[in-house]
Design an enzyme around this catalytic site. Sequence first.
Site, mmCIF file in Angstrom:
data_model
loop_
_atom_site.group_PDB
_atom_site.id
_atom_site.type_symbol
_atom_site.label_atom_id
_atom_site.label_comp_id
_atom_site.label_asym_id
_atom_site.label_seq_id
_atom_site.Cartn_x
_atom_site.Cartn_y
_atom_site.Cartn_z
ATOM 1 N N ASN A 296 7.467 -12.058 6.111
ATOM 2 C CA ASN A 296 7.207 -10.654 6.459
ATOM 3 C C ASN A 296 5.715 -10.333 6.334
ATOM 4 O O ASN A 296 5.095 -9.768 7.243
ATOM 5 C CB ASN A 296 8.016 -9.759 5.515
ATOM 6 C CG ASN A 296 7.856 -8.287 5.835
ATOM 7 O OD1 ASN A 296 8.379 -7.798 6.820
ATOM 8 N ND2 ASN A 296 7.097 -7.579 5.004
ATOM 9 N N THR B 102 -4.747 -7.124 -3.088
ATOM 10 C CA THR B 102 -4.384 -6.754 -4.458
ATOM 11 C C THR B 102 -5.321 -7.431 -5.454
ATOM 12 O O THR B 102 -5.757 -8.574 -5.226
ATOM 13 C CB THR B 102 -2.920 -7.117 -4.772
ATOM 14 O OG1 THR B 102 -2.709 -7.093 -6.174
ATOM 15 C CG2 THR B 102 -2.537 -8.498 -4.265
ATOM 16 N N SER C 177 2.366 -14.669 -8.304
ATOM 17 C CA SER C 177 3.736 -14.590 -7.768
ATOM 18 C C SER C 177 3.668 -14.956 -6.289
ATOM 19 O O SER C 177 2.585 -14.930 -5.690
ATOM 20 C CB SER C 177 4.307 -13.171 -7.910
ATOM 21 O OG SER C 177 3.644 -12.284 -7.006
ATOM 22 N N TYR D 171 4.632 -13.141 -3.962
ATOM 23 C CA TYR D 171 4.102 -11.929 -3.306
ATOM 24 C C TYR D 171 2.571 -11.935 -3.354
ATOM 25 O O TYR D 171 1.909 -11.753 -2.330
ATOM 26 C CB TYR D 171 4.646 -10.656 -3.981
ATOM 27 C CG TYR D 171 3.682 -9.504 -3.833
ATOM 28 C CD1 TYR D 171 3.485 -8.890 -2.600
ATOM 29 C CD2 TYR D 171 2.908 -9.064 -4.916
ATOM 30 C CE1 TYR D 171 2.553 -7.872 -2.452
ATOM 31 C CE2 TYR D 171 1.982 -8.054 -4.770
ATOM 32 C CZ TYR D 171 1.807 -7.465 -3.531
ATOM 33 O OH TYR D 171 0.877 -6.475 -3.384
ATOM 34 N N HIS D 172 2.004 -12.129 -4.554
ATOM 35 C CA HIS D 172 0.551 -12.096 -4.660
ATOM 36 C C HIS D 172 -0.089 -13.205 -3.808
ATOM 37 O O HIS D 172 -1.142 -13.009 -3.216
ATOM 38 C CB HIS D 172 0.115 -12.200 -6.131
ATOM 39 C CG HIS D 172 0.331 -10.933 -6.927
ATOM 40 N ND1 HIS D 172 1.404 -10.754 -7.769
ATOM 41 C CD2 HIS D 172 -0.381 -9.779 -6.998
ATOM 42 C CE1 HIS D 172 1.325 -9.545 -8.336
ATOM 43 N NE2 HIS D 172 0.262 -8.933 -7.879
ATOM 44 N N LYS E 194 -0.545 -12.238 -0.238
ATOM 45 C CA LYS E 194 -1.748 -11.434 -0.021
ATOM 46 C C LYS E 194 -2.987 -12.322 0.091
ATOM 47 O O LYS E 194 -3.924 -12.002 0.821
ATOM 48 C CB LYS E 194 -1.934 -10.454 -1.183
ATOM 49 C CG LYS E 194 -0.826 -9.423 -1.303
ATOM 50 C CD LYS E 194 -0.901 -8.450 -0.155
ATOM 51 C CE LYS E 194 -0.477 -7.071 -0.560
ATOM 52 N NZ LYS E 194 -0.611 -6.093 0.520
ATOM 53 N N ARG F 170 7.032 3.434 -14.167
ATOM 54 C CA ARG F 170 8.274 3.148 -14.904
ATOM 55 C C ARG F 170 8.235 3.793 -16.290
ATOM 56 O O ARG F 170 9.214 4.412 -16.722
ATOM 57 C CB ARG F 170 8.447 1.618 -15.053
ATOM 58 C CG ARG F 170 9.164 0.994 -13.877
ATOM 59 C CD ARG F 170 9.037 -0.513 -13.874
ATOM 60 N NE ARG F 170 9.581 -1.199 -15.050
ATOM 61 C CZ ARG F 170 10.867 -1.481 -15.241
ATOM 62 N NH1 ARG F 170 11.772 -1.097 -14.342
ATOM 63 N NH2 ARG F 170 11.262 -2.145 -16.308
ATOM 64 N N TYR G 65 6.571 -5.674 -21.552
ATOM 65 C CA TYR G 65 6.961 -7.082 -21.450
ATOM 66 C C TYR G 65 6.067 -7.922 -22.370
ATOM 67 O O TYR G 65 4.827 -7.839 -22.290
ATOM 68 C CB TYR G 65 6.814 -7.592 -20.020
ATOM 69 C CG TYR G 65 7.671 -6.881 -18.977
ATOM 70 C CD1 TYR G 65 8.735 -6.045 -19.333
ATOM 71 C CD2 TYR G 65 7.422 -7.074 -17.610
ATOM 72 C CE1 TYR G 65 9.508 -5.414 -18.372
ATOM 73 C CE2 TYR G 65 8.196 -6.438 -16.644
ATOM 74 C CZ TYR G 65 9.230 -5.615 -17.034
ATOM 75 O OH TYR G 65 9.992 -4.990 -16.061
HETATM 76 N N1 USQ Z 1 4.973 -4.589 -17.072
HETATM 77 C C1 USQ Z 1 5.538 -4.277 -18.290
HETATM 78 N N2 USQ Z 1 6.627 -3.468 -18.288
HETATM 79 C C2 USQ Z 1 7.176 -2.943 -17.156
HETATM 80 C C3 USQ Z 1 6.597 -3.277 -15.920
HETATM 81 C C4 USQ Z 1 5.494 -4.096 -15.918
HETATM 82 O O1 USQ Z 1 5.070 -4.717 -19.344
HETATM 83 O O2 USQ Z 1 8.183 -2.229 -17.245
HETATM 84 C C5 USQ Z 1 3.773 -5.441 -17.036
HETATM 85 C C6 USQ Z 1 3.926 -6.717 -16.234
HETATM 86 O O3 USQ Z 1 4.415 -7.767 -17.009
HETATM 87 C C7 USQ Z 1 2.492 -6.941 -15.733
HETATM 88 C C8 USQ Z 1 1.907 -5.561 -15.649
HETATM 89 O O4 USQ Z 1 2.765 -4.695 -16.393
HETATM 90 O O5 USQ Z 1 1.774 -7.662 -16.682
HETATM 91 C C9 USQ Z 1 1.782 -5.007 -14.259
HETATM 92 O O6 USQ Z 1 3.061 -5.058 -13.645
HETATM 93 P P1 USQ Z 1 3.438 -4.051 -12.470
HETATM 94 O O7 USQ Z 1 4.874 -4.265 -12.132
HETATM 95 O O8 USQ Z 1 2.991 -2.684 -12.785
HETATM 96 O O9 USQ Z 1 2.458 -4.539 -11.316
HETATM 97 P P2 USQ Z 1 2.386 -5.888 -10.485
HETATM 98 O O10 USQ Z 1 3.629 -6.682 -10.530
HETATM 99 O O11 USQ Z 1 1.141 -6.590 -10.900
HETATM 100 O O12 USQ Z 1 2.252 -5.358 -9.005
HETATM 101 C C10 USQ Z 1 1.787 -4.044 -8.701
HETATM 102 C C11 USQ Z 1 2.239 -3.673 -7.308
HETATM 103 C C12 USQ Z 1 1.603 -4.623 -6.317
HETATM 104 C C13 USQ Z 1 0.107 -4.628 -6.475
HETATM 105 C C14 USQ Z 1 -0.286 -4.932 -7.924
HETATM 106 C C15 USQ Z 1 -1.742 -4.767 -8.213
HETATM 107 O O13 USQ Z 1 3.653 -3.749 -7.226
HETATM 108 O O14 USQ Z 1 1.953 -4.222 -5.003
HETATM 109 O O15 USQ Z 1 -0.429 -5.622 -5.651
HETATM 110 O O16 USQ Z 1 0.389 -3.987 -8.789
HETATM 111 S S1 USQ Z 1 -2.271 -5.912 -9.458
HETATM 112 O O17 USQ Z 1 -1.399 -5.797 -10.614
HETATM 113 O O18 USQ Z 1 -3.640 -5.577 -9.808
HETATM 114 O O19 USQ Z 1 -2.147 -7.217 -8.876
#
Ligand code: USQ
Length: 394
Positions: A118, A144, A179, A181-182, A185, A241, A255
Amino acid sequence: MKVLIAGIDGYLGWPLAQYLTQRGHVVAGIDALLRRQWVTEMGSDSAIPICSINDRLAGYEKCFGQELLFREGNLLDYKFLKESLAEFQPDAIVHFAEMPSAPYSMIDQEHSFFTQQNNVMGSLNLLWAIKEVCPETHLIKLGTMGEYGTPNLDIPEGFFEIEFRGRKDVLPFPRQAGSFYHWSKVHDSNNTMFACRIWGLKATDIMQGVVFGTRIDNDGGDPSLRTRLDFDQCFGTAINRFCCQAVIEHPLTVYGGGGQIRGFIPLRDSMQCVALVIENPPSMGEYRVFNQFDRTYTIEALASLVQVAASDLGINVVIQNYENPRTEMAKHHYNPDRNRLVELGYKPFGNIVGEIKIMLDDLSTWRERIIKHKQVLIPDIRWDGSRRPSRGIN
Ligand code: USQ
């Protein structure tokens, strides 16, 4: 300018349409409406209720007194894509039409394959369509910060000067995504850089941090103009969240030890940055990279900020550490640059606690909707391909 937003129905796309209209741009959009399906697949729903695309378009017309040209379709449908570009002849295209979730891409083979097909093929089609239909259009592609990973070095904006065996060059900074996903990108970034080099297209690749927030500046009060706010383990990002958890007094799901550091940016700042990018285009043949975030925080610090903001509003929440379902560094150096957008005029909103309080206030209206889907708050998608709910570790 005439701006086409690919992915106009999403968390960023719908508010951007309004923000750009307020700045005097003419906006059109395309979308396959997949985000709605993915969140349903996760057993969840947007905490903030959103209207159907038709009601959104009607609300936009009522609020702004002009029609928004919308075409429903997928970037993988090359004929549709070319026809849409030919019809609107945009000066700029903002490309948000990708599957944005790291956990979703890690569920199993099918979801990894879907994500990369996609995202990578859709973006490749977009590059070809721009070349064939409107080669002078500025492509603003959403990358990202996660493309860089968490190296033990400071992170520049896309490129760095390196000396190796006595010779020097300016090269793309290494990408170490975390990931599938990443990585999709990263592949998009490489293809975009290559298309600029060989065809002379012009593009800005935005390395955006984690976005949070329920509002933009000057949002209209009409319900059709609201953007979505997800809180499931795939499409809900950390602060969003945590705020949804706080309003229902669910423990904040940190986490691991919460020592992971990421760059964060409020939704309203993200709009400002994308507008600045559109209004300050690169030259033909130029491929430029901007890191787009306000500040970096550890996840632990963010959870504490949400906890304190909630307590000021009379809501008591605890922070709970869960087994980390992801494979990521628990503690690390993280010092990315973000000067180029500031040079263009980016002025951060700056008040993260204020923004969190606005979010808590907005979300408390929709408490029942979050409670109804609260089973999606505990993660179970693991980076090893298995699925098992994470347990509390303190
Ligand atoms: N995390 C927690 N608890 C949660 C959710 C997340 O501790 O309930 C932690 C994750 O382990 C991670 C961090 O928070 O270390 C960020 O997680 P996230 O789900 O907020 O973000 P991420 O998976 O990195 O992805 C999000 C967007 C994505 C974008 C990215 C920017 O979904 O589209 O590309 O943020 S970045 O994180 O800078 O790569």
